[in-house]
Design a protein around this motif. Structure first.
Motif, PDB file in Angstrom:
ATOM      1  N   ALA A 195      -6.840 -14.762   8.480  1.00  0.00           N
ATOM      2  CA  ALA A 195      -7.246 -15.999   9.141  1.00  0.00           C
ATOM      3  C   ALA A 195      -7.045 -15.931  10.649  1.00  0.00           C
ATOM      4  N   ASP A 196      -6.292 -14.930  11.116  1.00  0.00           N
ATOM      5  CA  ASP A 196      -6.119 -14.760  12.552  1.00  0.00           C
ATOM      6  C   ASP A 196      -7.320 -14.059  13.188  1.00  0.00           C
ATOM      7  N   ARG A 197      -8.245 -13.542  12.354  1.00  0.00           N
ATOM      8  CA  ARG A 197      -9.400 -12.808  12.879  1.00  0.00           C
ATOM      9  C   ARG A 197     -10.731 -13.451  12.529  1.00  0.00           C
ATOM     10  N   PHE A 198     -10.787 -14.158  11.397  1.00  0.00           N
ATOM     11  CA  PHE A 198     -12.055 -14.721  10.949  1.00  0.00           C
ATOM     12  C   PHE A 198     -11.882 -16.188  10.584  1.00  0.00           C
ATOM     13  N   ALA A 199     -13.007 -16.915  10.577  1.00  0.00           N
ATOM     14  CA  ALA A 199     -12.962 -18.351  10.288  1.00  0.00           C
ATOM     15  C   ALA A 199     -13.682 -18.712   9.001  1.00  0.00           C
ATOM     16  N   SER A 200     -14.458 -17.797   8.425  1.00  0.00           N
ATOM     17  CA  SER A 200     -15.187 -18.094   7.197  1.00  0.00           C
ATOM     18  C   SER A 200     -15.234 -16.851   6.320  1.00  0.00           C
ATOM     19  N   LYS A 201     -15.609 -17.049   5.066  1.00  0.00           N
ATOM     20  CA  LYS A 201     -15.640 -15.960   4.071  1.00  0.00           C
ATOM     21  C   LYS A 201     -14.347 -15.149   4.114  1.00  0.00           C
ATOM     22  N   LEU A 202     -13.229 -15.882   4.062  1.00  0.00           N
ATOM     23  CA  LEU A 202     -11.930 -15.225   4.098  1.00  0.00           C
ATOM     24  C   LEU A 202     -11.632 -14.575   2.747  1.00  0.00           C
ATOM     25  N   PRO A 203     -10.933 -13.458   2.740  1.00  0.00           N
ATOM     26  CA  PRO A 203     -10.554 -12.819   1.478  1.00  0.00           C
ATOM     27  C   PRO A 203      -9.334 -13.506   0.874  1.00  0.00           C
ATOM     28  N   TRP A 204      -9.307 -13.605  -0.434  1.00  0.00           N
ATOM     29  CA  TRP A 204      -8.187 -14.244  -1.133  1.00  0.00           C
ATOM     30  C   TRP A 204      -7.070 -13.214  -1.313  1.00  0.00           C
ATOM     31  N   LYS A 205      -6.367 -12.910  -0.237  1.00  0.00           N
ATOM     32  CA  LYS A 205      -5.315 -11.909  -0.303  1.00  0.00           C
ATOM     33  C   LYS A 205      -4.347 -12.060   0.860  1.00  0.00           C
ATOM     34  N   GLU A 206      -3.193 -11.423   0.708  1.00  0.00           N
ATOM     35  CA  GLU A 206      -2.233 -11.262   1.788  1.00  0.00           C
ATOM     36  C   GLU A 206      -2.035  -9.756   1.988  1.00  0.00           C
ATOM     37  N   THR A 207      -1.736  -9.350   3.215  1.00  0.00           N
ATOM     38  CA  THR A 207      -1.511  -7.937   3.478  1.00  0.00           C
ATOM     39  C   THR A 207      -0.272  -7.734   4.340  1.00  0.00           C
ATOM     40  N   LEU A 208       0.363  -6.590   4.154  1.00  0.00           N
ATOM     41  CA  LEU A 208       1.450  -6.134   5.006  1.00  0.00           C
ATOM     42  C   LEU A 208       1.130  -4.694   5.390  1.00  0.00           C
ATOM     43  N   SER A 209       1.029  -4.425   6.682  1.00  0.00           N
ATOM     44  CA  SER A 209       0.666  -3.095   7.173  1.00  0.00           C
ATOM     45  C   SER A 209       1.727  -2.581   8.137  1.00  0.00           C
ATOM     46  N   PHE A 210       1.916  -1.265   8.127  1.00  0.00           N
ATOM     47  CA  PHE A 210       2.850  -0.657   9.076  1.00  0.00           C
ATOM     48  C   PHE A 210       2.498   0.809   9.251  1.00  0.00           C
ATOM     49  N   GLY A 211       2.810   1.345  10.404  1.00  0.00           N
ATOM     50  CA  GLY A 211       2.403   2.693  10.747  1.00  0.00           C
ATOM     51  C   GLY A 211       3.352   3.765  10.233  1.00  0.00           C
ATOM     52  N   PHE A 212       2.825   4.970  10.140  1.00  0.00           N
ATOM     53  CA  PHE A 212       3.600   6.133   9.740  1.00  0.00           C
ATOM     54  C   PHE A 212       3.048   7.355  10.459  1.00  0.00           C
ATOM     55  N   ARG A 213       3.931   8.214  10.912  1.00  0.00           N
ATOM     56  CA  ARG A 213       3.523   9.500  11.472  1.00  0.00           C
ATOM     57  C   ARG A 213       4.386  10.568  10.843  1.00  0.00           C
ATOM     58  N   ALA A 214       3.729  11.629  10.370  1.00  0.00           N
ATOM     59  CA  ALA A 214       4.438  12.648   9.605  1.00  0.00           C
ATOM     60  C   ALA A 214       5.536  13.316  10.414  1.00  0.00           C
ATOM     61  N   ARG A 215       5.271  13.603  11.685  1.00  0.00           N
ATOM     62  CA  ARG A 215       6.248  14.333  12.481  1.00  0.00           C
ATOM     63  C   ARG A 215       6.311  13.784  13.900  1.00  0.00           C
ATOM     64  N   VAL A 216       7.518  13.754  14.413  1.00  0.00           N
ATOM     65  CA  VAL A 216       7.755  13.446  15.814  1.00  0.00           C
ATOM     66  C   VAL A 216       8.665  14.539  16.342  1.00  0.00           C
ATOM     67  N   ASP A 217       8.142  15.348  17.270  1.00  0.00           N
ATOM     68  CA  ASP A 217       8.902  16.494  17.794  1.00  0.00           C
ATOM     69  C   ASP A 217       9.363  17.415  16.659  1.00  0.00           C
ATOM     70  N   SER A 218       8.425  17.719  15.735  1.00  0.00           N
ATOM     71  CA  SER A 218       8.650  18.659  14.627  1.00  0.00           C
ATOM     72  C   SER A 218       9.635  18.159  13.575  1.00  0.00           C
ATOM     73  N   ALA A 219      10.025  16.909  13.641  1.00  0.00           N
ATOM     74  CA  ALA A 219      10.952  16.354  12.643  1.00  0.00           C
ATOM     75  C   ALA A 219      10.343  15.095  12.032  1.00  0.00           C
ATOM     76  N   VAL A 220      10.697  14.832  10.773  1.00  0.00           N
ATOM     77  CA  VAL A 220      10.240  13.605  10.128  1.00  0.00           C
ATOM     78  C   VAL A 220      11.012  12.427  10.699  1.00  0.00           C
ATOM     79  N   ALA A 221      10.301  11.471  11.250  1.00  0.00           N
ATOM     80  CA  ALA A 221      10.947  10.313  11.882  1.00  0.00           C
ATOM     81  C   ALA A 221      10.984   9.129  10.913  1.00  0.00           C
ATOM     82  N   PRO A 222      12.096   8.399  10.866  1.00  0.00           N
ATOM     83  CA  PRO A 222      12.210   7.264   9.940  1.00  0.00           C
ATOM     84  C   PRO A 222      11.511   6.017  10.483  1.00  0.00           C
ATOM     85  N   VAL A 223      10.245   6.153  10.888  1.00  0.00           N
ATOM     86  CA  VAL A 223       9.558   5.047  11.558  1.00  0.00           C
ATOM     87  C   VAL A 223       9.335   3.863  10.632  1.00  0.00           C
TER      88      VAL A 223
END
Length: 339
Positions: free
Chosen positions: A176-204
């Protein structure tokens, strides 16, 4: 769950379950007994304190914040034209279940069969499911359960992780923060992930949960940190199958190409709907990423448009749905390879 350029989605219907041709998700009518939370008196659709917080932060007008679990009827912005929300055909889409474990077990005949299955699926609708992926069943269950725990929080608490306009990470109700009509009946939670930071797995991912929602959410953050790491490895395995199905001469080319990819994990929750025939859980769309890995629960809801008909994809216990996205199609075409 969503990887950029690989997309991975955990999808939850009600009760919990966490897209080329177009894909969509139908809204769900819950026929099971409602949990105690849903038996409370109906609350207003818009949380005034949450809306006020958005106004104070951005300085502009706040978008409506819907609590879909408490809606006795569908608000007007969620109503889709009948032609677009029409029921799916009863005929399931024939999606092969491919054992990706054959990449490592030395069975050449089984590997050839898997490659042929992937090639055939990608030449028609771009969807297949994978088994033998090495993702522990308990971890997959924990990812679904953690999403269920988050989405059943009070709206005001979920709003602490609300997505800021112009960013990818965060919680949103019905976009609802992006559209005003034909909204989807759902909730979402998104977050980023990167496999490696400076050759190590980061707990992002773990850091995101504690910094956004507090130390009480550290266990949930650890679940998704491990899940993202497993999904990243699975995506690279699938890339190996795709390169074999395309006849790419250099073995491991796509694994190397996508090895440093960043990603986005997306949890989708589709609450029970009072009028599912009038709306959609997710509208028709194509995935812009290279690859989608979808973990469904046993409720299902994924549909794929094939030859003008919306065809359901039946959840297979222990398997994950794979969808080839637009980015991979561009890469494939640039290498002059065709299915």
């Amino acid at each position: 769950m969503v990887l950029q350029p690989t997309q991975q989605v955990t999808s939850l219907s009600h009760p919990p379950h966490c897209s080329v041709p177009s894909a969509r998700s139908s809204a769900v009518m819950d026929t099971s007994p409602a949990p105690p939370l849903l038996l409370r008196p109906s609350a207003p659709s818009i949380d005034p304190s949450a809306a006020k917080a958005v106004i104070n932060k951005s300085g502009g007008a706040a978008a409506s914040v819907y609590d879909l679990r408490r809606e006795p009827n569908i608000p007007a912005p969620f109503v889709w034209p009948h032609a677009e929300a029409c029921p799916t055909t009863a005929k399931e889409l024939g999606v092969p279940v491919v054992d990706v474990g054959v990449l490592r077990n030395g069975d050449a005949d089984a590997l050839n069969r898997a490659v042929a299955q992937v090639a055939a699926a990608c030449a028609t609708h771009g969807f297949f499911q994978v088994s033998g992926h090495g993702v522990d069943e308990a971890l997959a269950r924990a990812a679904l359960d953690s999403a269920s725990v988050f989405f059943r929080l009070p709206l005001a608490e979920k709003q602490r992780a609300r997505r800021i306009p112009g960013t990818v990470s965060g919680y949103t109700s019905a976009h609802a923060d992006r559209f005003a009509s034909k909204l989807p009946w759902k909730e979402t939670l998104s977050f980023g992930f990167r496999a490696r930071v400076d050759s190590a797995v980061a707990p992002v991912v773990a850091d995101y949960f504690t910094s956004t929602l507090g130390e009480d959410f550290e266990p949930m953050g650890r679940v998704y940190q491990e899940y993202c790491e497993k999904m990243n490895e699975l995506s690279l395995t699938i890339m190996e199958l795709l390169e074999l199905s395309l006849g790419v001469e250099k073995r491991g080319y796509y694994r190397e190409f996508f090895d440093d990819s960043s990603s986005i994990m997306r949890c989708n929750y589709y609450p029970s709907c009072p009028e599912p025939e009038r709306t959609l859980g997710t509208g028709p769309h194509c995935d812009p990423t290279a690859l989608t890995i979808l973990l469904q629960d046993d409720v299902g809801g994924l549909e794929v448009l094939v030859d003008g008909d919306w065809r359901p994809v039946r959840p297979v216990p222990g398997a994950m749905v794979i969808n080839i996205g637009d980015t991979f199609m561009v890469i494939k075409l640039n290498r002059s390879s065709t299915y």
